[in-house]
Design an enzyme around this catalytic site. Structure first.
Site, mmCIF file in Angstrom:
data_model
loop_
_atom_site.group_PDB
_atom_site.id
_atom_site.type_symbol
_atom_site.label_atom_id
_atom_site.label_comp_id
_atom_site.label_asym_id
_atom_site.label_seq_id
_atom_site.Cartn_x
_atom_site.Cartn_y
_atom_site.Cartn_z
ATOM 1 N N ARG A 160 0.861 -1.186 0.000
ATOM 2 C CA ARG A 160 0.000 0.000 0.000
ATOM 3 C C ARG A 160 0.890 1.227 0.000
ATOM 4 O O ARG A 160 1.915 1.243 0.691
ATOM 5 C CB ARG A 160 -0.867 0.047 1.272
ATOM 6 C CG ARG A 160 -1.950 -0.995 1.309
ATOM 7 C CD ARG A 160 -2.462 -1.171 2.722
ATOM 8 N NE ARG A 160 -1.402 -1.610 3.630
ATOM 9 C CZ ARG A 160 -1.523 -1.706 4.937
ATOM 10 N NH1 ARG A 160 -2.646 -1.386 5.509
ATOM 11 N NH2 ARG A 160 -0.513 -2.138 5.687
ATOM 12 N N GLU A 161 0.510 2.233 -0.756
ATOM 13 C CA GLU A 161 1.261 3.482 -0.719
ATOM 14 C C GLU A 161 1.165 4.039 0.702
ATOM 15 O O GLU A 161 0.135 3.945 1.353
ATOM 16 C CB GLU A 161 0.702 4.481 -1.725
ATOM 17 C CG GLU A 161 1.011 4.065 -3.148
ATOM 18 C CD GLU A 161 0.447 5.038 -4.166
ATOM 19 O OE1 GLU A 161 0.407 6.247 -3.893
ATOM 20 O OE2 GLU A 161 0.035 4.567 -5.239
ATOM 21 N N LYS A 226 -4.780 -11.286 -6.739
ATOM 22 C CA LYS A 226 -4.508 -9.847 -6.636
ATOM 23 C C LYS A 226 -5.736 -9.015 -7.031
ATOM 24 O O LYS A 226 -6.165 -8.120 -6.302
ATOM 25 C CB LYS A 226 -3.310 -9.488 -7.507
ATOM 26 C CG LYS A 226 -3.020 -8.008 -7.615
ATOM 27 C CD LYS A 226 -2.652 -7.406 -6.272
ATOM 28 C CE LYS A 226 -2.964 -5.945 -6.183
ATOM 29 N NZ LYS A 226 -1.890 -5.042 -6.287
ATOM 30 N N ALA A 274 -15.954 4.986 6.567
ATOM 31 C CA ALA A 274 -16.802 5.700 5.601
ATOM 32 C C ALA A 274 -16.203 7.074 5.331
ATOM 33 O O ALA A 274 -15.471 7.614 6.161
ATOM 34 C CB ALA A 274 -18.202 5.847 6.180
ATOM 35 N N GLY A 275 -16.501 7.632 4.169
ATOM 36 C CA GLY A 275 -15.973 8.962 3.884
ATOM 37 C C GLY A 275 -16.122 9.365 2.444
ATOM 38 O O GLY A 275 -17.129 9.042 1.790
ATOM 39 N N CYS A 282 -4.742 2.216 -7.769
ATOM 40 C CA CYS A 282 -5.066 0.786 -7.863
ATOM 41 C C CYS A 282 -6.558 0.474 -7.782
ATOM 42 O O CYS A 282 -7.119 -0.100 -8.714
ATOM 43 C CB CYS A 282 -4.314 0.026 -6.785
ATOM 44 S SG CYS A 282 -2.547 0.119 -7.049
ATOM 45 N N LYS A 342 -4.830 9.441 0.076
ATOM 46 C CA LYS A 342 -4.837 8.946 1.459
ATOM 47 C C LYS A 342 -3.609 9.529 2.146
ATOM 48 O O LYS A 342 -2.734 10.080 1.468
ATOM 49 C CB LYS A 342 -4.824 7.421 1.486
ATOM 50 C CG LYS A 342 -3.548 6.789 0.965
ATOM 51 C CD LYS A 342 -3.658 5.296 1.115
ATOM 52 C CE LYS A 342 -2.346 4.616 1.094
ATOM 53 N NZ LYS A 342 -2.434 3.196 1.264
ATOM 54 N N ARG A 349 -3.411 10.569 -7.745
ATOM 55 C CA ARG A 349 -4.084 9.910 -8.869
ATOM 56 C C ARG A 349 -5.461 9.393 -8.431
ATOM 57 O O ARG A 349 -5.578 8.708 -7.426
ATOM 58 C CB ARG A 349 -3.219 8.761 -9.400
ATOM 59 C CG ARG A 349 -1.984 9.276 -10.141
ATOM 60 C CD ARG A 349 -1.087 8.154 -10.562
ATOM 61 N NE ARG A 349 -0.528 7.445 -9.418
ATOM 62 C CZ ARG A 349 0.247 6.368 -9.527
ATOM 63 N NH1 ARG A 349 0.549 5.884 -10.698
ATOM 64 N NH2 ARG A 349 0.727 5.791 -8.435
HETATM 65 C C1 UDX Z 1 -4.267 -0.756 -2.602
HETATM 66 C C2 UDX Z 1 -4.273 -2.107 -1.878
HETATM 67 O O1 UDX Z 1 -4.687 -1.894 -0.528
HETATM 68 C C3 UDX Z 1 -2.879 -2.741 -1.924
HETATM 69 O O2 UDX Z 1 -2.909 -4.027 -1.322
HETATM 70 C C4 UDX Z 1 -2.452 -2.854 -3.377
HETATM 71 O O3 UDX Z 1 -1.159 -3.395 -3.491
HETATM 72 C C5 UDX Z 1 -2.495 -1.505 -4.063
HETATM 73 O O4 UDX Z 1 -3.804 -0.937 -3.932
HETATM 74 P P1 UDX Z 1 -3.399 1.706 -2.048
HETATM 75 O O5 UDX Z 1 -3.857 2.093 -3.412
HETATM 76 O O6 UDX Z 1 -2.057 2.157 -1.575
HETATM 77 O O7 UDX Z 1 -3.389 0.104 -1.891
HETATM 78 O O8 UDX Z 1 -4.488 2.276 -1.030
HETATM 79 P P2 UDX Z 1 -5.449 1.658 0.085
HETATM 80 O O9 UDX Z 1 -4.802 1.721 1.409
HETATM 81 O O10 UDX Z 1 -6.002 0.365 -0.343
HETATM 82 O O11 UDX Z 1 -6.614 2.768 0.079
HETATM 83 C C6 UDX Z 1 -7.338 3.007 -1.127
HETATM 84 C C7 UDX Z 1 -8.350 4.089 -0.937
HETATM 85 O O12 UDX Z 1 -9.413 3.640 -0.117
HETATM 86 C C8 UDX Z 1 -7.845 5.379 -0.313
HETATM 87 O O13 UDX Z 1 -8.362 6.475 -1.030
HETATM 88 C C9 UDX Z 1 -8.410 5.355 1.091
HETATM 89 O O14 UDX Z 1 -8.623 6.642 1.617
HETATM 90 C C10 UDX Z 1 -9.721 4.614 0.858
HETATM 91 N N1 UDX Z 1 -10.233 3.933 2.041
HETATM 92 C C11 UDX Z 1 -9.517 2.923 2.615
HETATM 93 C C12 UDX Z 1 -11.485 4.285 2.555
HETATM 94 O O15 UDX Z 1 -12.145 5.184 2.033
HETATM 95 N N2 UDX Z 1 -11.961 3.612 3.642
HETATM 96 C C13 UDX Z 1 -11.264 2.599 4.233
HETATM 97 O O16 UDX Z 1 -11.783 2.033 5.203
HETATM 98 C C14 UDX Z 1 -10.012 2.260 3.709
#
Ligand code: UDX
Length: 456
Positions: A160-161, A226, A274-275, A282, A342, A349
């Site tokens: 995850r980023e 994946k 939620a949000g 991704c 996040k 992006r």
């Molecule tokens: C994701 C996958 O989690 C990771 O395993 C994969 O390798 C790449 O894609 P990432 O894109 O870094 O990782 O972000 P992630 O932490 O999954 O969050 C994605 C989005 O969901 C963010 O915008 C975050 O704010 C949102 N989010 C996450 C929510 O709105 N609510 C949540 O409960 C969790």
């Protein structure tokens, strides 16, 4: 275990997946050479400059360049020739037709084919639709002269980023999709030092539960793991966002509902915040690609189209909330805290902020934007246009004179703001908290009109 003397890893593509992977493998003790078609980026990395913000990465880059275990090759063909195990980490964007654009993957397959100079294991790490590895194998075979044997394997990344290095060193699972015993053996060897580290520290999430995080499958299963994982995560978020709407209609509290259902181990507490909705490179892309590839294989996954639709509607919901709070948006000054998709990344992006800022501009608001890391990236889409759109040096500065504050990324530093002073500096004390970052009671006690998501 001893590092096998004749193994050298080449990582092709040094983006958000490739660079943490390359540095992580070097930290495990493997000699790694990285390469990227973007020469300017490769040069920056070779000079020790991280091309994007990721906690801990700049330090690790400098350490591994210093140790000599990580080097940057002059070109992708050069790295292919040097490597015995090639990790393919090139981009897989969504094409205009809704399919994944695999041109970078295909192109690297041809480059590999032309530069085979001995046996190589080629590991697909980029997120690709199921059956890409089969095509990848076929393409290399077609463009190579057949003199050198090779294997193709799939080792999807789950980084995850914002926590990429933490995720690399403490994975929930390592999935190895292989088609031959040789590929299996080599990949097990590559990850052995990681398993040993996790066992020694006892703090990998799977290792700490006494189970090995390693899973060996066939190629198609690894690719499907994946894509299914990201689709399921998106589904969880859209589900809880609908529950949030339901809570708003009934006076219930979505954070408590999430806590209550998350205690059930069959559901789990993660990804129930939620949000403003999910963004990033991704989840949105993988979801669309997954639906498309499923359709092509005769599986109707319209369930996931709904997940995407619910997410797309989140931005408008935030705008509506602001309209409700301010009555009229036109002519108002709105402060926005958080532009990254996040926290702990500078990546914007597909961030909800892009859609929301665009909508607020259409509505005629003047915007005062802040993000600790992502303002430079955001500027590419929204250049400065004072006084209609300005970037501010601090969250407090952004809020000065604003008629409302909208929070779109839950950066922890925003919790440190002096809310009493903030209230004094704003033209009107309105907070629309698109990430449920603040404590509603505490904020209201200071005299703010506070609007969270799915909370009474
Ligand atoms: C994701 C996958 O989690 C990771 O395993 C994969 O390798 C790449 O894609 P990432 O894109 O870094 O990782 O972000 P992630 O932490 O999954 O969050 C994605 C989005 O969901 C963010 O915008 C975050 O704010 C949102 N989010 C996450 C929510 O709105 N609510 C949540 O409960 C969790």
């Amino acid at each position: 275990m001893t590092i096998s003397a004749n193994i050298k890893i080449a990582v092709l593509g040094l983006g958000h997946v490739g660079l943490p992977t390359a540095l992580g493998l070097a930290e495990l003790g493997w000699p790694v050479v990285g390469a990227d078609d973007d020469q300017a980026k490769a040069r920056r990395i070779a000079q020790g400059e991280a091309p994007f913000y990721e906690p801990g990465m700049a330090e690790l880059l400098q350490r591994q360049l210093g140790s000599g275990r990580f080097q940057v090759a002059g070109s992708v063909p050069d790295a292919v020739q040097q490597g015995t195990i090639l990790f393919v980490c090139v981009g897989t964007p969504l094409g205009a037709d809704g399919r994944v654009d695999l041109s970078q993957v295909e192109s690297v397959a041809r480059t590999i084919a032309r530069n085979l100079n001995g046996y190589k294991l080629i590991v697909e790490k980029s997120t690709t639709p199921v059956r890409t590895a089969e095509q990848f194998h076929r393409t290399i075979a077609r463009y190579s002269n057949g003199q050198h044997p090779f294997d193709v394997a799939v080792n999807p990344e789950f980084l995850r980023e914002g926590t990429a290095l933490q995720d690399f060193f403490h994975p929930d699972r390592v999935v190895l999709g292989v088609a031959t015993p040789e590929a299996r053996q080599m990949l097990l060897q590559i990850y052995q030092p990681l398993l040993e580290r996790m066992a020694a520290s006892g703090n990998g999430s799977a290792a700490s539960k006494g189970s090995s995080p390693l899973m060996v499958t066939d190629l198609n299963t690894a690719e499907l793991i994946k894509h299914s994982a990201n689709a399921f995560l998106a589904l969880k978020i859209s589900f809880i966002n609908l529950i949030a709407d339901f809570c708003e209609a009934t006076g219930a509290d979505v954070t408590e509902v999430a806590r209550g259902i998350g205690m059930d181990p069959r559901i789990g507490p993660a990804f129930l915040r939620a949000g403003a909705g999910y963004g990033g490179y991704c989840l949105p892309k993988d979801l669309k690609a997954f639906v498309r590839i499923a359709e092509e294989h005769g599986v109707d996954f319209s369930l996931l189209n709904e997940v995407g639709r619910i997410n797309d509607a989140r931005a408008e919901r935030i705008v509506q909330r602001l309209r409700h709070a301010t009555w009229v948006i036109k002519g108002k000054t709105v402060a926005v805290w958080g532009l990254a998709f996040k926290p702990h990344t500078d990546d914007v992006r597909d961030a909800p902020s892009l859609r929301i800022v665009s909508r607020l501009r259409e509505e005629g608001a003047s915007l005062r934007l802040h993000d600790p890391w992502a303002m430079e990236q955001f500027r590419r889409d929204f250049p400065d246009q004072p006084p209609r759109l300005v970037y501010c040096p601090s969250p407090e500065n952004a809020a000065e004179g604003a008629d409302a504050l909208v929070i779109l990324t839950e950066w922890p530093e925003y919790l440190k703001a002096d809310l009493a002073r903030l209230r004094e500096s704003m033209a009107a004390p309105i907070i629309v908290d698109g990430r449920n970052l603040m404590d509603p009671a505490a904020v209201r006690a200071l005299g703010f009109d506070y609007y969270g998501i799915g909370r009474p």
